[in-house]
Motif scaffolding. Structure first.
Motif, PDB file in Angstrom:
ATOM      1  N   THR A 108       1.514  -1.370   0.379  1.00 53.02           N
ATOM      2  CA  THR A 108       0.555  -0.347   0.420  1.00 53.02           C
ATOM      3  C   THR A 108       0.909   1.087  -0.259  1.00 53.02           C
ATOM      4  OG1 THR A 108      -1.865  -1.067   1.512  1.00 53.02           O
ATOM      5  CG2 THR A 108      -1.808   0.958   1.398  1.00 53.02           C
ATOM      6  N   ALA A 109       1.706   1.249   0.935  1.00 52.86           N
ATOM      7  CA  ALA A 109       2.592   2.493   0.640  1.00 52.86           C
ATOM      8  C   ALA A 109       3.168   2.775  -0.120  1.00 52.86           C
ATOM      9  CB  ALA A 109       3.923   2.336   1.832  1.00 52.86           C
ATOM     10  N   TRP A 110       3.189   1.084  -0.942  1.00 51.20           N
ATOM     11  CA  TRP A 110       4.086   2.136  -2.360  1.00 51.20           C
ATOM     12  C   TRP A 110       3.031   2.148  -2.946  1.00 51.20           C
ATOM     13  CZ3 TRP A 110       8.837   2.460  -5.258  1.00 51.20           C
ATOM     14  CH2 TRP A 110       9.636   2.111  -4.758  1.00 51.20           C
ATOM     15  N   LEU A 111       2.544   1.737  -3.782  1.00 52.02           N
ATOM     16  CA  LEU A 111       0.911   1.710  -4.311  1.00 52.02           C
ATOM     17  C   LEU A 111       0.676   3.093  -4.267  1.00 52.02           C
ATOM     18  CD1 LEU A 111      -0.304   0.643  -6.933  1.00 52.02           C
ATOM     19  CD2 LEU A 111      -2.755   0.238  -5.462  1.00 52.02           C
ATOM     20  N   ALA A 112       0.672   3.864  -3.193  1.00 48.57           N
ATOM     21  CA  ALA A 112      -0.349   4.749  -2.760  1.00 48.57           C
ATOM     22  C   ALA A 112       0.401   5.985  -3.608  1.00 48.57           C
ATOM     23  CB  ALA A 112      -0.715   4.795  -1.666  1.00 48.57           C
ATOM     24  N   ALA A 113       2.079   6.190  -2.924  1.00 46.92           N
ATOM     25  CA  ALA A 113       2.931   6.965  -2.900  1.00 46.92           C
ATOM     26  C   ALA A 113       2.720   6.483  -4.673  1.00 46.92           C
ATOM     27  CB  ALA A 113       4.851   6.105  -2.594  1.00 46.92           C
ATOM     28  N   LEU A 114       3.058   5.667  -5.469  1.00 49.93           N
ATOM     29  CA  LEU A 114       3.583   5.703  -7.512  1.00 49.93           C
ATOM     30  C   LEU A 114       2.164   6.736  -7.679  1.00 49.93           C
ATOM     31  CD1 LEU A 114       4.385   1.928  -7.890  1.00 49.93           C
ATOM     32  CD2 LEU A 114       5.654   4.616  -8.656  1.00 49.93           C
ATOM     33  N   ILE A 115       0.596   6.755  -6.837  1.00 53.70           N
ATOM     34  CA  ILE A 115       0.095   7.058  -7.445  1.00 53.70           C
ATOM     35  C   ILE A 115       0.323   8.556  -7.066  1.00 53.70           C
ATOM     36  CG2 ILE A 115      -2.323   7.261  -7.549  1.00 53.70           C
ATOM     37  CD1 ILE A 115      -3.151   4.515  -6.635  1.00 53.70           C
ATOM     38  N   ALA A 116       0.326   9.156  -6.215  1.00 51.53           N
ATOM     39  CA  ALA A 116       0.346  10.810  -5.285  1.00 51.53           C
ATOM     40  C   ALA A 116       1.255  11.361  -6.128  1.00 51.53           C
ATOM     41  CB  ALA A 116       0.410  10.243  -4.170  1.00 51.53           C
ATOM     42  N   VAL A 117       3.033  10.785  -6.776  1.00 49.66           N
ATOM     43  CA  VAL A 117       3.384  11.460  -7.621  1.00 49.66           C
ATOM     44  C   VAL A 117       2.512  12.141  -8.833  1.00 49.66           C
ATOM     45  CG1 VAL A 117       5.592  10.129  -6.630  1.00 49.66           C
ATOM     46  CG2 VAL A 117       3.724   9.636  -9.055  1.00 49.66           C
TER      47      VAL A 117
ATOM     48  N   ALA B 177       9.175   3.822  -0.295  1.00 44.99           N
ATOM     49  CA  ALA B 177       8.607   4.794   0.212  1.00 44.99           C
ATOM     50  C   ALA B 177       8.781   5.949   0.088  1.00 44.99           C
ATOM     51  CB  ALA B 177       7.456   3.441   0.383  1.00 44.99           C
ATOM     52  N   ALA B 178       9.753   5.883   1.015  1.00 39.71           N
ATOM     53  CA  ALA B 178      10.125   7.005   1.860  1.00 39.71           C
ATOM     54  C   ALA B 178      10.224   7.933   0.899  1.00 39.71           C
ATOM     55  CB  ALA B 178      10.705   6.657   3.086  1.00 39.71           C
ATOM     56  N   LEU B 179      11.306   7.992   0.346  1.00 44.88           N
ATOM     57  CA  LEU B 179      11.613   8.799  -0.796  1.00 44.88           C
ATOM     58  C   LEU B 179      10.656   9.008  -2.191  1.00 44.88           C
ATOM     59  CD1 LEU B 179      15.288   7.364  -1.731  1.00 44.88           C
ATOM     60  CD2 LEU B 179      14.605   8.773  -0.234  1.00 44.88           C
ATOM     61  N   LEU B 180       9.930   8.308  -2.305  1.00 49.13           N
ATOM     62  CA  LEU B 180       9.075   8.777  -3.021  1.00 49.13           C
ATOM     63  C   LEU B 180       7.762  10.361  -2.066  1.00 49.13           C
ATOM     64  CD1 LEU B 180       7.273   5.536  -5.162  1.00 49.13           C
ATOM     65  CD2 LEU B 180       8.041   7.855  -6.104  1.00 49.13           C
TER      66      LEU B 180
ATOM     67  N   THR C 161      -2.078  10.120   2.770  1.00 49.50           N
ATOM     68  CA  THR C 161      -2.227   9.068   3.808  1.00 49.50           C
ATOM     69  C   THR C 161      -1.833   7.766   3.602  1.00 49.50           C
ATOM     70  OG1 THR C 161      -3.428  11.043   4.039  1.00 49.50           O
ATOM     71  CG2 THR C 161      -4.076   9.870   5.352  1.00 49.50           C
ATOM     72  N   VAL C 162      -2.701   7.789   2.799  1.00 47.09           N
ATOM     73  CA  VAL C 162      -2.913   5.981   2.273  1.00 47.09           C
ATOM     74  C   VAL C 162      -1.007   5.772   2.716  1.00 47.09           C
ATOM     75  CG1 VAL C 162      -3.275   4.345   0.634  1.00 47.09           C
ATOM     76  CG2 VAL C 162      -4.983   6.506   1.210  1.00 47.09           C
ATOM     77  N   SER C 163      -0.309   6.352   1.678  1.00 48.52           N
ATOM     78  CA  SER C 163       0.715   5.810   1.650  1.00 48.52           C
ATOM     79  C   SER C 163       1.086   5.443   3.495  1.00 48.52           C
ATOM     80  CB  SER C 163       1.943   6.643   1.003  1.00 48.52           C
ATOM     81  OG  SER C 163       3.108   5.911   0.965  1.00 48.52           O
ATOM     82  N   GLN C 164       0.899   6.879   4.380  1.00 49.54           N
ATOM     83  CA  GLN C 164       1.724   6.426   5.501  1.00 49.54           C
ATOM     84  C   GLN C 164       1.252   5.514   6.387  1.00 49.54           C
ATOM     85  OE1 GLN C 164       4.385   9.316   6.366  1.00 49.54           O
ATOM     86  NE2 GLN C 164       3.864   9.246   3.906  1.00 49.54           N
TER      87      GLN C 164
END
Lengths: 640, 105
Positions: free
Chosen positions: A300-309, A430-433, A322-325
């Motif tokens: 989830t952390a990865w997927l949400a971060a990839l969408i957020a960018v 994920a944190a870097l994203l 938020t989802v990523s965190q």
């Protein structure tokens, strides 16, 4: 110890909700807002008193909680559910976050909703939400927790659909509600397992079951533990927006921004993690489920971060963030450290509420335009909002010594200790994203030139709106000092609180890292995050259209990896079809048939009987004689 | 009380059944409302005789007391029924039962 002030924490917002929703209808934002804020502040005051009472207790860990027995909710056989409120140390922190941040957001909302038609509705729902959330955290029994669990779901639905005249908002509300219902099945199953196998729904007694050797040897099947933990995890994935049930949270941004800050960032969405922290001794009995939490959180952390960018709407970026965190928090749970998860819950509540409120201030200044492509150059026009947003951004990416730095560092260290280098590197990615997309959002909003006339005419919000921002910014900077890594000195408030709320049931944390490893991890995380943040900042100043992801990833990302479409195709359409089919065979054929049949039967018998209704007295007399002699004759023959 | 002599019981029962049957025939078949009313009384009296017969036969006051009640109710019923017929005959100009069919509504 018994402390009867706990009930007022709950009753104050409930009273506020009734007052605003029933008695003081159709008042202006000022009056409704004042009533709601007062209710919230009263709850906050009682919370502070209760927490100081709790910290004054110096008893053994088994008695280290306050209790307020209210009434018996149900009692049937061995199912006994008292409606008791209970304050443990982990609850007390949550209580302060809910009522404290809640009060700030109430104050903020007075100004934010000043131009609305029916602000009383909003404030009534908001108070009701507070009451439900407080039931969720204060309840001592899982069945009562479920009451709050459902209550916050309802309020979330009501508030997402607050602007109900737009059909997409009501659709988003329904999506949130239905998705949460899917998760609630998990909660119910966990409840059934607790009552039927562990013979209690009381959280403290459930925790004691783990150490109760007489109970353990009485033959509780292993699958009961797994079912309990697994279904609880399922429930948490819905409430706390994890794969596969995260889809409702980004859509929930249709609600007013204060709602996004309070419910969909700071409090409600963390309740799944909070619940798992509370029943951790039981949850940890099923290592497979704990591992599942780790991988669910990681993906989830990865997927949400990839969408957020790639999102262009500032609230959508924050929603996926938020989802990523929340994914980070699940990873912490999966790494066997509920303390780290809970720490991140608290710091995240502060900085994400800050970010949402700051974004709300920007949106308010931009006349409700949320597209980042229309913003730019707001840093001179909205100075205070700009500084607050920057502090929030720094906190979330883990700028050294801010709140996010300590909590994220703790999670990363725990993951390194539990899962080794591979897990650490994955989570670091994920944190870097996070750093990349947060600085993208920050730069697009506040730097460069104004890209629309809305941005040119933007203005700073009034003090009622920016004062809560300042308070939250302060918290985002300093709340991380509640728990320091070992190299900074031995100060572990959060860990102590979390561990002391298991009623003396000890659960060992895994191996510690050496000091050198801790320093190294911290250094790597900070340097990499700051580098990514710096490049993101530089690049987006020059080129607002820059794409972080290569094609075709970027296209997938803007389309949210087609998850909604997949759900539509695989689940929603087939279940709609099944529903229509069942409707046809059951409702339209069977039940309509029964209903129409009974009506036709009555009509026919009526028509037949009407034939006897001639109006001739003597015909009636003949009938009377005929039928009565028939009956008398029959009885006579029967008794012969 | 002295019970009835042998043979008297059958005679009394026969008479009361005959009274009832004549009353029933008249009530069902005669066209005039007044005759129907009279036949109704005849049926009641048939029943009354029946009651009295067995009251005597069993030396019990039950039937006799029921008889008194029936006479009382029959008197009231006759008064009401006759006044209804007075009103009906004014309205319809007839006491023939078949002319009252439109009372069915």
């Amino acid at each position: 110890m018994i402390f009867e002030g706990l009930r007022w924490i709950l009753l104050a917002p409930l009273l506020g909700a009734v007052l605003n929703g029933v008695i003081l209808q159709n008042k202006s934002a000022k009056i409704s807002g004042l009533v709601a804020t007062l209710a919230s502040l009263v709850a906050f005051g009682f919370s502070v008193v209760a927490c100081s009472q709790l910290s004054g207790l110096n008893s053994a860990p088994e008695q280290n909680f306050l209790i307020d027995p209210l009434f018996t909710w149900m009692s049937s056989g061995h199912v006994y559910v008292p409606f008791n409120l209970e304050l443990t140390s982990i609850t007390s922190v949550m209580l302060l976050v809910i009522t404290g941040i809640g009060s700030l957001i109430h104050i903020y909302s007075i100004s934010y909703l000043s131009e609305e038609e029916s602000p009383w509705r909003f404030f009534s729902y908001l108070n009701l939400f507070l009451a439900a959330m407080l039931v969720l955290v204060l309840a001592s029994n899982l069945a009562v927790v479920f009451l709050g669990w459902e209550g916050v779901g309802l309020c979330s639905y009501l508030l997402i659909g607050y602007w109900y005249k737009k059909p997409e908002n009501t659709a988003a509300g329904m999506k949130a509600f239905i998705t949460n219902r899917v998760g609630d099945i998990g909660f119910l199953i966990a409840l059934f397992v607790a009552f039927s196998f562990f013979q209690t729904g009381d959280i403290s007694r459930l925790a004691e079951r783990v150490n109760d050797y007489a109970f353990l040897s009485s033959g509780v099947p292993t699958w009961a533990w797994y079912t309990f933990a697994g279904s609880l995890l399922w429930a948490a994935t819905a409430k706390s927006a994890q794969i596969p049930l995260y889809i409702w949270l980004p859509d929930a941004m249709a609600g007013p921004t204060p709602v996004s800050a309070l419910i969909h960032a700071a409090t409600m969405v963390t309740s799944g993690i909070f619940l798992i922290c509370r029943v951790w001794p039981l949850f940890a009995m099923s290592p497979v489920i704990v591992d599942a939490a780790f991988w669910i959180g990681m993906s989830t952390a990865w997927l949400a971060a990839l969408i957020a960018v790639s999102q262009t709407d500032v609230k959508k970026v924050l929603a996926y963030s938020t989802v990523s965190q929340l994914g980070f928090m699940f990873v912490a749970l999966g790494a066997g450290s509920p303390a780290a998860a809970f720490f991140h819950v608290i710091t995240h509540a502060c900085f994400k509420a800050l970010l949402f409120l700051a974004a709300g201030s920007v949106i308010h200044g931009m006349h409700h335009k949320q597209e980042m492509s229309l913003m730019g150059g707001l840093k001179d026009k909205m100075k205070i909002t700009h500084v607050c947003f920057l502090i929030g951004t720094l906190a979330i990416i883990g700028f050294p010594l801010t709140a996010g730095f300590f909590s994220k560092d703790m999670i990363l260290a725990k993951v390194f200790a539990a899962q080794g280098v591979f897990g650490y590197i994955l989570l670091l990615g994920a944190a870097l994203l996070t750093a990349a997309y947060m600085f993208r959002a920050y730069t697009l909003c506040f730097w460069g030139g104004a890209r629309s006339e809305y941005a040119q005419k933007a203005h700073e919000s009034d003090p009622l709106m920016y004062m809560p921002l300042v308070v939250l910014a302060f918290l985002s900077l300093f709340i991380g000092w509640l728990e320091l890594p070992e190299v900074f000195g031995h100060f572990t408030k959060i860990t102590d609180w979390v561990h002391s709320s298991w009623y003396g049931v000890g659960v060992g944390e895994q191996a510690h890292l050496s000091h050198l490893a801790e320093w190294l991890l911290m250094l790597i995380t900070s340097v990499l995050s700051l580098t990514v943040a710096y490049y993101s900042f530089k690049i987006y100043q020059r080129n607002p259209e820059f794409k972080i992801l290569p094609e075709p990833l970027h296209k997938w990302s803007t389309n949210k990896f087609y998850v909604d479409e997949a759900f539509e195709l695989l689940l929603i359409k087939p279940s709609m079809k099944a529903g229509r089919f069942i409707n046809r065979i059951s409702d339209e054929t069977t039940f309509n048939g029964l209903a129409n049949g009974s009506f036709r039967f009555t009509r026919l018998s009526g028509r037949l009987l009407a034939l006897f209704h001639t109006g001739s007295v003597q015909t009636y007399a003949w009938h009377f004689v005929f039928w009565s002699s028939l009956i008398v004759g029959a009885i006579f023959l029967w008794t012969l | 009380m002295i019970s009835l002599p042998v043979g008297e019981l059958e005679f009394h029962v026969f008479v009361s059944i005959a009274l009832f049957a004549i009353g029933a025939y008249g009530f069902l078949c005669k066209r005039s409302g007044l005759i129907a009313l009279m036949c109704l009384e005849l049926m009641l009296n048939g029943v009354n005789l029946f009651l009295m017969t067995f009251s005597k036969h069993h030396s019990s006051p039950d039937g006799a007391s029921l008889f008194l009640f029936i006479v009382l109710v029959a008197a009231a019923e006759a008064a009401i029924a006759l006044s209804i017929f007075v009103i009906l005959s004014r309205r319809f100009g007839s006491v023939v039962l078949d002319d009252y069919r439109r009372l069915k509504g």
